[in-house]
Design an enzyme around this catalytic site. Structure first.
Site, PDB file in Angstrom:
ATOM      1  N   HIS A 155       0.806  -1.225   0.000  1.00 56.07           N
ATOM      2  CA  HIS A 155       0.000   0.000   0.000  1.00 56.07           C
ATOM      3  C   HIS A 155       0.829   1.259   0.000  1.00 56.07           C
ATOM      4  CE1 HIS A 155      -3.148  -2.886   0.403  1.00 56.07           C
ATOM      5  NE2 HIS A 155      -3.870  -1.969  -0.189  1.00 56.07           N
ATOM      6  N   ARG A 169     -10.232   4.017  -2.534  1.00 57.01           N
ATOM      7  CA  ARG A 169      -9.764   3.188  -1.401  1.00 57.01           C
ATOM      8  C   ARG A 169     -10.140   3.939  -0.123  1.00 57.01           C
ATOM      9  NH1 ARG A 169      -5.166   1.916  -5.084  1.00 57.01           N
ATOM     10  NH2 ARG A 169      -4.969  -0.349  -5.184  1.00 57.01           N
ATOM     11  N   ARG A 200     -15.194   1.914  -2.816  1.00 54.08           N
ATOM     12  CA  ARG A 200     -14.998   0.581  -2.255  1.00 54.08           C
ATOM     13  C   ARG A 200     -15.204   0.644  -0.747  1.00 54.08           C
ATOM     14  NH1 ARG A 200      -9.355  -2.479  -2.884  1.00 54.08           N
ATOM     15  NH2 ARG A 200      -8.690  -0.967  -1.321  1.00 54.08           N
ATOM     16  N   GLU A 234     -10.363 -10.522  -6.613  1.00 56.21           N
ATOM     17  CA  GLU A 234      -8.957 -10.442  -6.189  1.00 56.21           C
ATOM     18  C   GLU A 234      -8.539 -11.672  -5.397  1.00 56.21           C
ATOM     19  OE1 GLU A 234      -8.379  -6.822  -3.987  1.00 56.21           O
ATOM     20  OE2 GLU A 234     -10.271  -7.020  -2.940  1.00 56.21           O
ATOM     21  N   ASP A 279      -3.970  -8.119  -5.231  1.00 55.41           N
ATOM     22  CA  ASP A 279      -4.267  -9.263  -4.367  1.00 55.41           C
ATOM     23  C   ASP A 279      -4.426 -10.543  -5.165  1.00 55.41           C
ATOM     24  OD1 ASP A 279      -4.219  -8.490  -1.648  1.00 55.41           O
ATOM     25  OD2 ASP A 279      -5.893  -7.153  -2.070  1.00 55.41           O
ATOM     26  N   ARG A 318       2.423  -9.711  -0.963  1.00 54.93           N
ATOM     27  CA  ARG A 318       2.660  -8.537  -1.804  1.00 54.93           C
ATOM     28  C   ARG A 318       3.669  -7.565  -1.206  1.00 54.93           C
ATOM     29  NH1 ARG A 318      -3.314  -5.838  -2.043  1.00 54.93           N
ATOM     30  NH2 ARG A 318      -2.287  -3.902  -2.552  1.00 54.93           N
ATOM     31  N   CYS A 360      -8.671  -2.720 -11.820  1.00 53.66           N
ATOM     32  CA  CYS A 360      -8.249  -1.572 -11.006  1.00 53.66           C
ATOM     33  C   CYS A 360      -6.945  -1.846 -10.259  1.00 53.66           C
ATOM     34  CB  CYS A 360      -9.343  -1.187 -10.016  1.00 53.66           C
ATOM     35  SG  CYS A 360      -9.646  -2.452  -8.779  1.00 53.66           S
TER      36      CYS A 360
END
Ligand code: PEP
Ligand code: MG
Length: 847
Positions: A462, A569, A605, A699, A723, A733, A770
């Site tokens: 992130h 987000r 989201r 995801e 993801d 990740r 996305c």
């Protein structure tokens, strides 16, 4: 050999209280690793010979004496526990090795006060160390004893007597010259300590008039043994063969071709490089946010962790100390399993230090003096670090860094997280850090931040997403070397090629500045065309949306030609706070973004916390593997109160039809139905008659595989490749070591995307991408070829991607995608995609 030689009585060497060895607060004695015998808690201050015999050795720190009785039994008298660390302070040796002594003769004198203050315990084990040949019988315990009282008998076992006068009864020493190019630095020290720990008898190594316990890598390093120095190995008990093995081990050590850890450098001297250097002052990393930056280094260092000196009780602090070490050891062991090269060396050194004989003993001693575990550990580490530093050896200084690093790891485990100091940024700052938290990044002054270089981190973490959103080029997984970059050093961060150049020469610096200027010019022309609808060269409409996390980003997105927001987000709105935003606060944010988008669609989201996006004030239950735990929609269904507030805020945004709701981390249709039920309740509460569009993020491999069933439940699908890649490849990740391999162009991920697109088309539902793959120029033609017609990307990349899309044809993209689906590896797909885009040879361009 007479019969009497086979039975020997040992007499008390001290006045005091005789106890069982089990009562010794050191498992080496308590578990009889060194031999059988008894222990005496002394009230007298003089150690006497328990029998006639010959002194085999007196420890350099004078706390222990070994004596060989006439029948060959070897007896160790060890005054106090962890007294070696007193370095001889408080002890006076009254005999020398080789001396003949008679029973009751004084051997050592010690200061009870000094020992009481400085040692873990005064309890003094007396053991027979050659237990292979002698056993202990009729031991007296739990009684007050005076010097000379009989304590136990030593009985020769069958076959041992013949060996009494043989070679094994001699004191064993072995001297040789150390041929190692860098002397006994960390790696040899660790190898020696590992060997010594497997031996029942203690081995001492002495050099330069000092002696170290061979089980302690730190003590060995502190000896400062250099190439060509002579060292002497000494072993008590049956040990000649052991010493020879140890010598062979030292002689056989091969020096690693690379430094085990970064060598500290100054600005004038280019820093050491990682295992895959591009050139002497270049480091290679993984691209997390594309772009080029030229600027000056600003390093973000973890703040000094404050420790309290006073403990909360010896038992409590000891338990805490062990817990923290266990925690750090477990983490390091796990890390070591999937590390290689220099990273592995560093972790191995840390693992060695966490169990270092002397470091641990020293900390335990301090704890027993009513100090806190944190204080004790820091003192133990800093004392060793100071001694190592004083050697003035560059390789030893590296170990100082390791020790200090380990110090903070244990302190963090003891106390929770330490805050890192966020520096004031100068203009064109390139931030260099071990890793960053999203909350740290968002608190930096983005107008001055030119780039980010992280030693760790992952390309789809992130922080990487935030950096991309801020338009800040970032490289991750650069390795520990980057932390040696001097503050203020000039850096060229090329996050198109994945390289960081440290202190480039004038020519290289000027070239980088020129490229930067050219890129800016190209970006300007791309931006000029960014507001025109985007079509492929053969006329297929491709919508390019933006991923957002704030009102400011929405403004940037619109300015860069985004056609809407494909992913808001919302969790980023929950950062940098002490409590979750209220319904009104959320409404204000969502409404602000809706306004900024000027009626363009806004896909909001629902909260996606958990995994690598923890929020301190929303603690989740402890999870062994947060990425596989409460995340995304699962967290929302676990805390429906939060979800309800959020849905109310979303539905209150005006105009209602501008917003769509997107659900993260869906794995089955039941989760969608559960949210829809709540959404319908909220709609009724707010008196909203019109339907609200709901989408599911694809995801997880589960949702991709049953995408058709999920598509039936929703109005649209949005593929989260970050993801999806993580869960398909089973690679974290944020994992620095795997950062080079976690690639959404892996054919397995592409096949799941293809399945999802087909399922959406079958149900006539829109499907967007996305995740980070949509922002990658190399991936965009493949996604178009797979049938994707909507991308949601990093806002500042909208112009560049639009201009790329205008150059390709759908047919060429399709054939490229088909070939990619059939490839074996992500590298092969990437090579194919890059070649296809090369103007001279590429297959993508329109005729
Ligand atoms: C993704 O996983 O690709 C995605 C877009 O969601 P996030 O990166 O926020 O987890
Ligand atoms: Mg995701």
């Amino acid at each position: 050999m007479s019969g009497s030689a086979t039975l020997l009585k040992l007499h008390s060497p001290l006045r005091g209280w005789c106890a069982s060895l089990e009562e010794t607060p050191d498992e080496v004695f308590a578990q009889r690793f060194l031999g059988d015998g008894v222990a005496i808690d002394p009230t007298g201050d003089t150690l006497h010979a328990p029998c006639d015999g010959e002194i085999v050795s007196v420890a350099a720190s004078k706390h222990a004496v070994a004596l060989r009785a006439d029948n060959g039994a070897e007896i160790l008298l060890h005054v106090g526990i962890d007294t070696v660390a007193l370095g001889g302070n408080g002890f006076e040796a009254l005999v020398q090795p080789g001396a003949r002594v008679s029973r009751g003769q004084p051997l050592l004198k010690f200061d009870l006060d000094v020992l009481a203050r400085g040692a873990k315990s005064l309890i003094t084990p007396m053991l027979v160390t050659n237990g292979d040949r002698f056993s202990v019988a009729n031991a007296c315990v739990a009684l007050a004893v005076d010097v000379g009282d009989a304590l136990f008998e030593v009985i020769a076992t069958a076959g041992s007597v013949a060996a009494v006068s043989g070679e094994t009864s001699q004191e064993h020493t072995l001297s040789f010259v150390v041929p190692l190019e860098h002397g006994i630095h960390a790696r040899p020290a660790a190898l020696i300590a590992n060997f010594a720990k497997t031996q029942p008898q203690e081995i001492a190594i002495s050099a330069h008039g000092r002696s170290a316990n061979a089980r302690s890598a730190v003590s060995l390093m502190v000896l400062g043994v250099k190439h060509g120095d002579e060292i002497t190995l000494t072993a008590r008990g049956a040990g000649a063969a052991v010493l020879d093995q140890l010598k062979q081990l030292v002689l056989g050590i091969k020096e690693a071709p690379h430094a085990a850890a970064p060598i500290k450098t100054t600005a004038e001297e280019p820093p050491a490089v990682v295992s895959t250097p591009a050139s002497s002052n270049k480091l290679r990393g993984v691209i997390a946010s594309r772009g080029l930056a030229v600027g000056r280094a600003v390093t973000l260092r973890a703040a000094e962790i404050a420790v309290v000196e006073a403990g909360k009780g010896i038992a409590h602090e000891s338990a805490e100390f062990e817990r923290a070490r266990d925690e750090v050891r477990a983490r390091l062991t796990q890390l070591a399993q999937h590390s290689q090269g220099p990273a592995k060396d560093v972790i191995t050194a840390h693992l060695e230090f966490i169990d270092d004989w002397e470091l641990v003993a020293s900390a335990r001693r301090t704890i027993s003096r009513a100090k806190s575990a944190a204080f004790a550990w820091r003192r133990a580490v800093r004392d060793s670090a100071d001694t190592l530093r004083a050697l003035g050896e560059p390789r030893m200084s590296e170990r100082v860094d390791d020790l200090i690093d380990l110090e903070s790891q244990v302190l963090l485990a003891l106390s929770g997280e330490a805050p890192a100091t966020i520096p004031q940024l100068p203009d064109r700052a390139i931030l260099v850090a071990e890793d960053l938290k999203p909350s740290q990044l968002v608190s930096l002054d983005a107008t001055r931040l030119a780039g980010i270089c992280l030693a760790g981190g992952g390309p789809t973490s992130h922080v990487a997403i935030l950096a991309a959103a801020m338009g800040v080029p970032a490289l991750v997984a650069l390795g520990q070397s980057v932390l040696s970059v001097a503050d203020d050093a000039w850096l060229v961060l090329d996050a198109e090629q994945g390289t960081l150049t440290i202190s480039p020469d004038q020519v290289a610096l000027a070239a980088a500045e020129q490229t930067l200027t050219q890129r800016k010019q190209r970006q300007q022309s791309e931006r000029a065309a960014a507001h025109v609808d985007c079509r492929t060269a053969d006329g297929e409409r491709i919508e390019v949306f933006a991923n957002l996390g704030s009102i400011a980003e929405a403004q940037v997105a619109v300015a860069h030609g985004a056609e809407g927001c494909g992913l808001l987000r919302t969790e980023f709105l929950f950062l940098e706070r002490d409590a979750p935003p209220s319904e009104d606060e959320q409404l204000q944010q969502y409404q602000g973004i809706a306004h900024a988008l000027e009626k363009r669609p806004l896909v909001i989201r629902t909260l996606d916390i958990g995994g690598d996006k923890p929020i301190p004030y929303l603690p989740l239950p402890p999870e062994e593997n947060p990425a596989l735990g409460l995340r995304g929609v699962r967290t929302s269904l676990w805390r429906p109160d939060l979800l309800r507030v959020q849905l109310r805020a979303i539905l209150r945004v005006q105009p209602v039809e501008q917003c769509r709701v997107l659900l993260p981390m869906i794995t089955d249709p039941a989760e969608i139905r559960a949210v829809r039920r709540m959404l319908d309740e909220v709609r009724r509460e707010l008196g909203i008659a019109s339907a609200v569009q709901v989408g599911a993020m694809i995801e997880t491999p589960a949702s991709a595989v049953i995408a058709a069933r999920i598509a039936r439940e929703v109005d649209f699908l949005s593929i989260g490749t970050n993801d999806l890649t993580q869960y398909t490849l089973a690679m974290d990740r944020g994992h620095a070591e795997l950062a080079h391999r976690i690639d959404g162009l892996h054919p397995a991920v592409l096949n799941l995307i293809a399945m999802t697109v087909d399922a959406a088309n079958e149900h006539d539902k829109l499907v967007a991408v996305c995740g980070g793959l949509a922002s990658e120029p190399a991936a965009v033609p493949i996604l178009i070829g797979l049938g994707v017609r909507e991308l949601s990307v990093v806002p500042t990349l909208v112009p560049q991607l639009k201009s790329l899309i205008r150059t390709v044809t759908v047919d060429a993209c399709r054939s490229l995608a088909q070939r990619a689906l059939g490839m074996d590896t992500a590298e092969a797909v990437r090579a194919l995609a890059n070649e296809a885009m090369t103007p001279a040879r590429g297959v993508l361009a329109a005729e």
